[in-house]
Structures are given as structure tokens and as C-alpha cells.
Motif scaffolding. Structure first.
Motif, PDB file in Angstrom:
ATOM      1  N   UNK A 193       0.830  -1.202   0.000  1.00  0.00           N
ATOM      2  CA  UNK A 193       0.000   0.000   0.000  1.00  0.00           C
ATOM      3  C   UNK A 193       0.866   1.255   0.000  1.00  0.00           C
ATOM      4  N   UNK A 194       1.944   1.221   0.768  1.00  0.00           N
ATOM      5  CA  UNK A 194       2.843   2.379   0.802  1.00  0.00           C
ATOM      6  C   UNK A 194       3.457   2.618  -0.571  1.00  0.00           C
ATOM      7  N   UNK A 195       3.764   1.546  -1.278  1.00  0.00           N
ATOM      8  CA  UNK A 195       4.311   1.691  -2.623  1.00  0.00           C
ATOM      9  C   UNK A 195       3.306   2.355  -3.554  1.00  0.00           C
ATOM     10  N   UNK A 196       2.023   2.041  -3.374  1.00  0.00           N
ATOM     11  CA  UNK A 196       0.983   2.606  -4.233  1.00  0.00           C
ATOM     12  C   UNK A 196       0.785   4.101  -4.009  1.00  0.00           C
ATOM     13  N   UNK A 197       0.925   4.556  -2.769  1.00  0.00           N
ATOM     14  CA  UNK A 197       0.610   5.959  -2.469  1.00  0.00           C
ATOM     15  C   UNK A 197       1.839   6.843  -2.344  1.00  0.00           C
ATOM     16  N   UNK A 198       3.020   6.253  -2.250  1.00  0.00           N
ATOM     17  CA  UNK A 198       4.218   7.066  -2.038  1.00  0.00           C
ATOM     18  C   UNK A 198       4.415   8.038  -3.204  1.00  0.00           C
ATOM     19  N   UNK A 199       4.529   9.305  -2.884  1.00  0.00           N
ATOM     20  CA  UNK A 199       4.715  10.338  -3.886  1.00  0.00           C
ATOM     21  C   UNK A 199       3.446  10.766  -4.593  1.00  0.00           C
ATOM     22  N   UNK A 200       2.300  10.149  -4.227  1.00  0.00           N
ATOM     23  CA  UNK A 200       1.043  10.432  -4.918  1.00  0.00           C
ATOM     24  C   UNK A 200       0.368  11.688  -4.382  1.00  0.00           C
ATOM     25  N   UNK A 201       0.532  11.927  -3.083  1.00  0.00           N
ATOM     26  CA  UNK A 201      -0.115  13.056  -2.442  1.00  0.00           C
ATOM     27  C   UNK A 201       0.933  13.953  -1.783  1.00  0.00           C
ATOM     28  N   UNK A 202       0.528  15.191  -1.526  1.00  0.00           N
ATOM     29  CA  UNK A 202       1.419  16.143  -0.856  1.00  0.00           C
ATOM     30  C   UNK A 202       0.787  16.551   0.474  1.00  0.00           C
ATOM     31  N   UNK A 203      -0.081  17.554   0.448  1.00  0.00           N
ATOM     32  CA  UNK A 203      -0.762  18.009   1.661  1.00  0.00           C
ATOM     33  C   UNK A 203      -2.153  17.385   1.735  1.00  0.00           C
ATOM     34  N   UNK A 204      -2.486  16.820   2.891  1.00  0.00           N
ATOM     35  CA  UNK A 204      -3.807  16.233   3.115  1.00  0.00           C
ATOM     36  C   UNK A 204      -4.359  16.782   4.422  1.00  0.00           C
ATOM     37  N   UNK A 205      -5.583  17.296   4.366  1.00  0.00           N
ATOM     38  CA  UNK A 205      -6.277  17.805   5.549  1.00  0.00           C
ATOM     39  C   UNK A 205      -7.578  17.024   5.693  1.00  0.00           C
ATOM     40  N   UNK A 206      -7.751  16.353   6.815  1.00  0.00           N
ATOM     41  CA  UNK A 206      -8.933  15.525   7.038  1.00  0.00           C
ATOM     42  C   UNK A 206      -9.713  16.025   8.244  1.00  0.00           C
ATOM     43  N   UNK A 207     -11.016  16.173   8.059  1.00  0.00           N
ATOM     44  CA  UNK A 207     -11.917  16.640   9.118  1.00  0.00           C
ATOM     45  C   UNK A 207     -12.940  15.543   9.378  1.00  0.00           C
ATOM     46  N   UNK A 208     -13.130  15.138  10.636  1.00  0.00           N
ATOM     47  CA  UNK A 208     -14.064  14.030  10.912  1.00  0.00           C
ATOM     48  C   UNK A 208     -15.517  14.417  10.699  1.00  0.00           C
ATOM     49  N   UNK A 209     -16.313  13.445  10.259  1.00  0.00           N
ATOM     50  CA  UNK A 209     -17.769  13.579  10.226  1.00  0.00           C
ATOM     51  C   UNK A 209     -18.279  12.982  11.532  1.00  0.00           C
ATOM     52  N   UNK A 210     -18.989  13.770  12.291  1.00  0.00           N
ATOM     53  CA  UNK A 210     -19.395  13.363  13.636  1.00  0.00           C
ATOM     54  C   UNK A 210     -20.912  13.362  13.763  1.00  0.00           C
ATOM     55  N   UNK A 211     -21.446  12.270  14.268  1.00  0.00           N
ATOM     56  CA  UNK A 211     -22.870  12.182  14.593  1.00  0.00           C
ATOM     57  C   UNK A 211     -23.002  12.453  16.091  1.00  0.00           C
ATOM     58  N   UNK A 212     -23.532  13.620  16.423  1.00  0.00           N
ATOM     59  CA  UNK A 212     -23.650  13.992  17.840  1.00  0.00           C
ATOM     60  C   UNK A 212     -25.108  14.042  18.277  1.00  0.00           C
TER      61      UNK A 212
END
Length: 289
Positions: free
Chosen positions: A188-207
Motif C-alpha cells: 500500500x505504501x508503494x501505491x501511495x508514495x509520492x502520490x499526495x502532498x498536503x492532506x487535511x482531514x476533518x471528521x464527520x461526527x454524529x452527535x
């Protein structure tokens, strides 16, 4: 303005994955055809006196034959309804995520061709570990296509976001260079290495319940060097407002307590209005709190 984005539907199991509907129909059609062949063979053998089943068996075969005669029409009706729902949900995701992407462009001045935004839903199948199914993605044509990795809690930036329930922002180019796999297998690391740069993830929350539960996340990916401008309160607010609107528009109940309007909600609403989104989707940005 013509939006320079393209869209990707989610994987099997997501509410907007049309191939899942078609796949289900194929298997049902095959099962019906096999059963019809068996019933027809049984009745034929009975008529030719090659096989002498009891009256109860004959009656059962006749009833099955009558039932199988109406199954194709019933399946077509069900498939049509499911297909319309799939199309409507896909359109909803596409409209809202496209608006969110343009709101990020307005807030940062980033070239839209350098951005992509995807929604993931947490699934807990009974037959295996929890996983993240991508339900929709909007991206410029020059952005990377899907990696093929099956994301899960604790795996990559999106997995860390879902596992911790917190906003996670990383410039993964440095992690890639250091060989840090972030919970990925070597392949999996081989598949994604160098594919992305900056990633920002925000959770979806059921409150809406007694305790909050993370149900997925929104992930924004951008070019190298953009970490600071993609983690401003305005951008994070756009993502949070998008998450709340998605929850409301896909049948989620309003939050049990009143929440503050995210800093980017106005930008998201303006972007939706500029792209002529349906009024209920614009209103959901204000109502989803």
C-alpha cells in the motif's frame, strides 16, 4: 464559469455507487434464471411421466413458476427506484463537494487544478474489520486518481482522522521521504508514495445520541507547500460546514445542542449560490448545526 473538476463515485457499499446496484441485479437475475430452469425441468419431467412427484411437490412447482413469471418485472421496478436514489445522492454529494472546493479556492486563492476533495464513510461489516468507503470525490483532471488502497481507521491521514476523531493535517511528502508508512502495508505504501502532498482531514461526527460517534471524514488534498493556507480557520470551517450539511441532507437529525456556525460557512453558502445549487442545499448550511 465552467468548473474544471471531474468526479469519482465511491466504492462498493457506498450510497452513491451505481455499480453496486447493477451488481446486485446481475446476481439476482442469475439466481432467478437457475431457479426457473429447475422448476421448468421438474414440471417437464412430471408431464412426460419420467418423474412422479407427489401432489404437494407439483403444486409447489406450479406456484414457483407463477411467481418467477412476475419476478423480472418486480426486479426492474426495484432497480429503477434504487437507481434514482443513487443518482440523487450522487448529485447531492457532487454539488456540495464542488461548492466546498470552490469555497476553499475563494478562501485561499489556490489554483483549483491543484485541489481535490473526497468524502469517506466508516463501515463496520460483520465479516471483517472496519473500513472507510469513499462515497464521492471531486478533483481537477490533473490531480491523482484513486490510489486503490482500501483505507481504514488508523491507516493514512484519513484513517488517523477517523480513529482519533480530530482534524489531522499533514504534508506527507516529508513522511514519504522518511519512509514512514502511516499504518500502510509495504505494498500500500508503494501505491501511495509520492502520490499526495498536503492532506487535511476533518471528521464527520454524529452527535445526535448520548455520545458522539465518528462516522467518516472529509479529506482535502492540495499541492506541496500549501499546508499553512489549507489549515486556516476559514478552510477548516468550510470543511466542517460541509460535513454538517451532508449529515442533514442525507437524513441525519439536527445536533442535540446548538453549535457555533463554522468560520467558513458563509464562504460555502456563497459558493453554492454562485453555482446555482438547489435552495435546500444552500439552506442546509445554515440549518446544519
Amino acid at each position: 464559469m465552467v468548473q474544471p473538476v471531474t468526479t469519482d463515485v465511491g466504492r462498493v457499499g457506498s450510497p452513491v455507487y451505481g455499480d453496486a446496484v447493477r451488481g446486485d441485479r446481475v446476481w439476482i437475475d442469475v439466481a432467478v434464471a437457475v431457479l426457473a430452469a429447475v422448476v421448468g425441468a421438474g414440471l417437464a419431467l412430471d408431464r412426460t411421466a419420467v418423474w412422479a412427484p407427489g401432489d404437494a411437490v407439483v403444486v409447489t412447482l406450479v406456484l414457483l413458476a407463477a411467481l418467477l413469471a412476475i419476478v423480472p418485472a418486480a426486479l426492474q421496478a426495484v432497480t429503477s427506484v434504487r437507481g434514482r436514489r443513487v443518482d440523487a445522492t450522487r448529485e447531492l454529494y457532487d454539488d456540495l463537494l464542488s461548492g466546498a472546493l470552490w469555497a476553499v479556492v475563494d478562501a485561499t486563492g489556490t489554483d483549483p487544478r491543484d485541489l481535490a476533495l473526497a468524502g469517506y464513510r466508516l463501515e463496520r461489516p460483520w465479516w471483517g474489520p472496519a473500513r472507510l468507503a469513499r462515497v464521492h470525490r471531486v478533483r481537477a483532471r490533473r490531480r491523482p486518481v484513486a490510489s486503490g488502497v482500501r483505507w481504514a481507521p488508523g491507516k493514512g491521514v484519513v484513517g488517523e482522522c477517523v480513529a482519533t476523531g480530530a482534524v489531522v493535517a499533514r504534508d506527507v511528502t516529508a513522511l514519504d521521504a522518511a519512509g514512514e508508512r502511516q499504518g500502510l502495508s509495504p505494498e500500500e505504501f508503494r501505491l501511495v508514495r509520492g502520490k499526495y502532498a498536503v492532506v487535511v482531514a476533518v471528521p464527520l461526527v454524529d452527535d445526535t445520541g448520548q455520545t458522539s460517534a465518528v462516522t467518516g471524514c472529509l479529506a482535502l488534498d492540495g499541492p506541496a507547500g500549501s499546508l499553512e493556507r489549507l489549515t486556516t480557520p476559514e478552510v477548516l470551517g468550510v470543511l466542517e460546514a460541509t460535513a454538517r450539511a451532508l449529515r442533514r441532507l442525507t437524513g441525519g437529525a439536527p445536533a442535540t445542542v446548538s453549535l457555533a456556525v463554522p468560520a467558513g460557512a458563509d464562504r460555502l453558502r456563497t459558493a453554492l449560490e454562485r453555482q446555482a445549487s438547489p435552495a435546500e442545499r444552500v439552506a442546509a448550511v445554515e440549518q446544519a448545526r
